[in-house]
Scaffold this active site. Sequence first.
Site, PDB file in Angstrom:
ATOM      1  N   ARG A 125       0.841  -1.389   0.000  1.00 14.05           N
ATOM      2  CA  ARG A 125       0.032   0.054  -0.002  1.00 14.05           C
ATOM      3  C   ARG A 125       0.668   1.403   0.094  1.00 14.05           C
ATOM      4  NH1 ARG A 125      -2.604  -3.314   3.630  1.00 14.05           N
ATOM      5  NH2 ARG A 125      -4.485  -4.333   2.979  1.00 14.05           N
ATOM      6  N   LYS A 147       3.342  11.766 -10.682  1.00 13.51           N
ATOM      7  CA  LYS A 147       2.623  10.933 -11.608  1.00 13.51           C
ATOM      8  C   LYS A 147       3.360   9.555 -11.702  1.00 13.51           C
ATOM      9  CE  LYS A 147      -0.431  14.129 -14.189  1.00 13.51           C
ATOM     10  NZ  LYS A 147      -0.460  14.809 -15.470  1.00 13.51           N
ATOM     11  N   GLU A 189      10.634  20.254 -24.165  1.00 16.22           N
ATOM     12  CA  GLU A 189       9.951  20.473 -22.785  1.00 16.22           C
ATOM     13  C   GLU A 189      10.421  21.499 -21.974  1.00 16.22           C
ATOM     14  OE1 GLU A 189       7.293  18.692 -22.000  1.00 16.22           O
ATOM     15  OE2 GLU A 189       7.571  16.711 -23.256  1.00 16.22           O
ATOM     16  N   LYS A 240       7.768  23.528 -13.026  1.00 13.64           N
ATOM     17  CA  LYS A 240       6.776  22.223 -12.895  1.00 13.64           C
ATOM     18  C   LYS A 240       6.456  22.529 -11.426  1.00 13.64           C
ATOM     19  CE  LYS A 240       5.740  18.006 -13.356  1.00 13.64           C
ATOM     20  NZ  LYS A 240       5.801  16.715 -14.219  1.00 13.64           N
ATOM     21  N   GLU A 250      -4.330  17.186 -10.138  1.00 12.82           N
ATOM     22  CA  GLU A 250      -5.067  17.860 -11.579  1.00 12.82           C
ATOM     23  C   GLU A 250      -6.485  18.108 -11.552  1.00 12.82           C
ATOM     24  OE1 GLU A 250      -3.716  15.355 -14.843  1.00 12.82           O
ATOM     25  OE2 GLU A 250      -2.731  16.898 -15.984  1.00 12.82           O
ATOM     26  N   ARG A 255      -2.899  22.327 -13.426  1.00 10.42           N
ATOM     27  CA  ARG A 255      -1.780  21.394 -14.131  1.00 10.42           C
ATOM     28  C   ARG A 255      -1.691  21.389 -15.605  1.00 10.42           C
ATOM     29  NH1 ARG A 255       0.865  16.655 -10.329  1.00 10.42           N
ATOM     30  NH2 ARG A 255       2.356  15.909 -12.152  1.00 10.42           N
ATOM     31  N   ASN A 259       0.741  20.785 -20.275  1.00  6.66           N
ATOM     32  CA  ASN A 259       0.524  20.177 -21.303  1.00  6.66           C
ATOM     33  C   ASN A 259       0.406  20.989 -22.595  1.00  6.66           C
ATOM     34  OD1 ASN A 259       0.276  17.236 -20.517  1.00  6.66           O
ATOM     35  ND2 ASN A 259      -1.675  17.962 -19.670  1.00  6.66           N
ATOM     36  N   HIS A 262       0.998  19.416 -26.261  1.00  5.69           N
ATOM     37  CA  HIS A 262       0.949  18.285 -26.254  1.00  5.69           C
ATOM     38  C   HIS A 262      -0.421  17.562 -26.806  1.00  5.69           C
ATOM     39  CE1 HIS A 262       4.372  18.503 -23.536  1.00  5.69           C
ATOM     40  NE2 HIS A 262       4.378  17.376 -23.360  1.00  5.69           N
ATOM     41  N   HIS A 266       0.489  14.671 -29.196  1.00  8.77           N
ATOM     42  CA  HIS A 266      -0.138  13.112 -28.810  1.00  8.77           C
ATOM     43  C   HIS A 266      -0.674  12.839 -30.096  1.00  8.77           C
ATOM     44  CE1 HIS A 266       0.049  13.938 -24.340  1.00  8.77           C
ATOM     45  NE2 HIS A 266       1.215  13.293 -24.646  1.00  8.77           N
ATOM     46  N   HIS A 278       8.424  12.150 -29.470  1.00  3.07           N
ATOM     47  CA  HIS A 278       7.701  12.807 -28.518  1.00  3.07           C
ATOM     48  C   HIS A 278       8.178  14.318 -28.472  1.00  3.07           C
ATOM     49  CE1 HIS A 278       4.961  13.972 -25.172  1.00  3.07           C
ATOM     50  NE2 HIS A 278       6.230  14.440 -24.688  1.00  3.07           N
TER      51      HIS A 278
HETATM   52  P1  NAD Z   1      13.426   6.775 -21.316  1.00  7.68           P
HETATM   53  O1  NAD Z   1      13.201   6.586 -19.853  1.00  7.68           O
HETATM   54  O2  NAD Z   1      12.766   5.654 -22.295  1.00  7.68           O
HETATM   55  O3  NAD Z   1      15.026   6.865 -21.665  1.00  7.68           O
HETATM   56  C1  NAD Z   1      15.494   7.101 -23.041  1.00  7.68           C
HETATM   57  C2  NAD Z   1      16.505   6.112 -23.336  1.00  7.68           C
HETATM   58  O4  NAD Z   1      17.679   6.557 -22.884  1.00  7.68           O
HETATM   59  C3  NAD Z   1      16.309   4.820 -22.836  1.00  7.68           C
HETATM   60  O5  NAD Z   1      16.792   3.709 -23.902  1.00  7.68           O
HETATM   61  C4  NAD Z   1      17.434   4.642 -21.571  1.00  7.68           C
HETATM   62  O6  NAD Z   1      17.949   3.458 -21.215  1.00  7.68           O
HETATM   63  C5  NAD Z   1      18.428   5.797 -21.851  1.00  7.68           C
HETATM   64  N1  NAD Z   1      19.038   6.469 -20.949  1.00  7.68           N
HETATM   65  C6  NAD Z   1      18.506   6.813 -19.624  1.00  7.68           C
HETATM   66  N2  NAD Z   1      19.275   7.505 -19.151  1.00  7.68           N
HETATM   67  C7  NAD Z   1      20.377   7.436 -19.859  1.00  7.68           C
HETATM   68  C8  NAD Z   1      21.880   7.951 -19.811  1.00  7.68           C
HETATM   69  N3  NAD Z   1      21.984   8.992 -18.665  1.00  7.68           N
HETATM   70  N4  NAD Z   1      22.658   7.754 -20.590  1.00  7.68           N
HETATM   71  C9  NAD Z   1      22.679   7.068 -21.818  1.00  7.68           C
HETATM   72  N5  NAD Z   1      21.294   6.576 -21.897  1.00  7.68           N
HETATM   73  C10 NAD Z   1      20.667   6.743 -21.034  1.00  7.68           C
HETATM   74  O7  NAD Z   1      12.657   7.986 -21.834  1.00  7.68           O
HETATM   75  P2  NAD Z   1      12.726   9.591 -21.258  1.00  7.68           P
HETATM   76  O8  NAD Z   1      12.370  10.360 -22.235  1.00  7.68           O
HETATM   77  O9  NAD Z   1      13.371   9.671 -20.058  1.00  7.68           O
HETATM   78  O10 NAD Z   1      11.196   9.290 -20.466  1.00  7.68           O
HETATM   79  C11 NAD Z   1      10.015   8.990 -21.396  1.00  7.68           C
HETATM   80  C12 NAD Z   1       8.715   8.456 -20.397  1.00  7.68           C
HETATM   81  O11 NAD Z   1       8.563   9.501 -19.336  1.00  7.68           O
HETATM   82  C13 NAD Z   1       7.384   8.186 -21.232  1.00  7.68           C
HETATM   83  O12 NAD Z   1       7.170   6.904 -20.690  1.00  7.68           O
HETATM   84  C14 NAD Z   1       6.642   9.275 -20.643  1.00  7.68           C
HETATM   85  O13 NAD Z   1       5.356   8.736 -20.549  1.00  7.68           O
HETATM   86  C15 NAD Z   1       7.223   9.408 -19.308  1.00  7.68           C
HETATM   87  N6  NAD Z   1       6.679  10.903 -18.700  1.00  7.68           N
HETATM   88  C16 NAD Z   1       6.275  10.810 -17.631  1.00  7.68           C
HETATM   89  C17 NAD Z   1       5.820  12.152 -16.588  1.00  7.68           C
HETATM   90  C18 NAD Z   1       5.488  11.948 -15.539  1.00  7.68           C
HETATM   91  O14 NAD Z   1       4.939  13.020 -15.068  1.00  7.68           O
HETATM   92  N7  NAD Z   1       5.433  10.994 -14.633  1.00  7.68           N
HETATM   93  C19 NAD Z   1       6.320  12.953 -17.569  1.00  7.68           C
HETATM   94  C20 NAD Z   1       6.586  13.021 -18.680  1.00  7.68           C
HETATM   95  C21 NAD Z   1       6.921  11.868 -19.572  1.00  7.68           C
HETATM   96  N1  GLY Z   2       3.915  16.106 -17.420  1.00  8.91           N
HETATM   97  C1  GLY Z   2       2.619  16.744 -17.173  1.00  8.91           C
HETATM   98  C2  GLY Z   2       2.511  16.601 -15.612  1.00  8.91           C
HETATM   99  O1  GLY Z   2       3.132  16.108 -14.721  1.00  8.91           O
HETATM  100  O2  GLY Z   2       1.286  16.788 -15.423  1.00  8.91           O
END
Ligand code: NAD
Ligand code: GLY
Length: 378
Positions: A125, A147, A189, A240, A250, A255, A259, A262, A266, A278
């Site tokens: 939990r 999130k 971003e 942020k 949200e 919040r 976006n 976005h 999307h 993206h």
């Molecule tokens: P990712 O986590 O897939 O990383 C991109 C690539 O880079 C991967 O292959 C990873 O292994 C590699 N990598 C990571 N760090 C590295 C480093 N220091 N050196 C070399 N390679 C490295 O992609 P991302 O762009 O970091 O994140 C995208 C994800 O984040 C999506 O799933 C998206 O939905 C999510 N997201 C979440 C939120 C949230 O608020 N929770 C906000 C925006 C995006």
């Molecule tokens: N990435 C959008 C949010 O965190 O609300």
Amino acid sequence: MKRIDLHSSQGRYPILIGAGLLSSLGPLIRKYCGLPANSKVLIVSNRVVAKHYLGTAKRSFSKIIKNIRHCLLPFGDERDKSEKVLRYLWKQMVKAGLERTSCAVALGGGVVGDVTGFAASTYMRGIRVVQVPTTLLAQVDSAIGGKTAIDLLSAKNIIGSFHQPKLVVSDINTLGTLPIEDFRNSFAEVIKYAVIYDQKLFEIIDAYGEQFFKSLKKEKISRKDFSFLEIIIARSVRVKVDVVELDEFETKGKRMVLNYGHTFAHALESASGYKLPHGKAVAVGMILAAKLARRRGELNVKDEMKQHQLIRKMGLPVSITNGQISRKQVLSFMKRDKKVRQGKLRFVLPRRIGSAVVREGISDEEVNSVLNQILKLK
Ligand code: NAD
Ligand code: GLY
């Protein structure tokens, strides 16, 4: 090092940004999360990130906490945000004997952060999670704000929770191994934060961003470049944090401003079958949203052009030529977006550089008109 605190319903937590923080991860977690020496810690990462950073992360705990385990997610990309991988992670938590007082550490990009955050929010939990983001996107966005999510039946982030981390440690040095294209795409971003909230950030990117990418190409990052990175990451995080504090769950419509670009992005990503990255989709999405704002008389041409020029200067796209995508498809994907309310499209529109608003009830005709101007599609 810069420190920014986020005040959430689950308590206040620090976001630390600086070069070389990973080697102090153990002491930082001990200090800010108050973990006793007999606590259990599970570091979650993937092969690529682990190769570069897991050793340093684990060594930082020596003499502080003995019970450190790690596990690696199998795919290293979006496929790790799945039911199967989530179940694997839960099992690893059980095998590592994690208790209510234990801590999961997400060492990686947004994918590792999202799935580890969700597993931590549901295991017993809810146990503590510390985010250690290693991509620019994760450092400015996904690691902050609580999130967490996995994908299901090709619906992105459809299963998730709000689970704030106890601490975020962003070591800028880890960005040194990121592919340059990932860096560039994540910059969309950063530009987003500047346009919606922080005019000064916009000016900083405008003044130093191009030079920074030139040094990246030559693989010669100087002390000046690191201080540029620290500044733009910290300013993005500030935006942020401010927005999340106004509307953590949200529910107040505030919040949603995060976006910006976005809704279009999307739809473009979906219509391209996820071939369009993206960040590039967000760049074009911001161009489209600014055009929409100008058409409605909310934004002046000077600011629209300023944004256009900055996006170009950072090597991001300002239009799309793709014979495989149709405008009709883009509009239909937009109507399926989470931001649609009772069939009416909602958009974040800039009013000037540094300020944006959410507008509802925008007609298909208006949207089509801007799509026609920017997208050279089918
Ligand atoms: P990712 O986590 O897939 O990383 C991109 C690539 O880079 C991967 O292959 C990873 O292994 C590699 N990598 C990571 N760090 C590295 C480093 N220091 N050196 C070399 N390679 C490295 O992609 P991302 O762009 O970091 O994140 C995208 C994800 O984040 C999506 O799933 C998206 O939905 C999510 N997201 C979440 C939120 C949230 O608020 N929770 C906000 C925006 C995006
Ligand atoms: N990435 C959008 C949010 O965190 O609300």
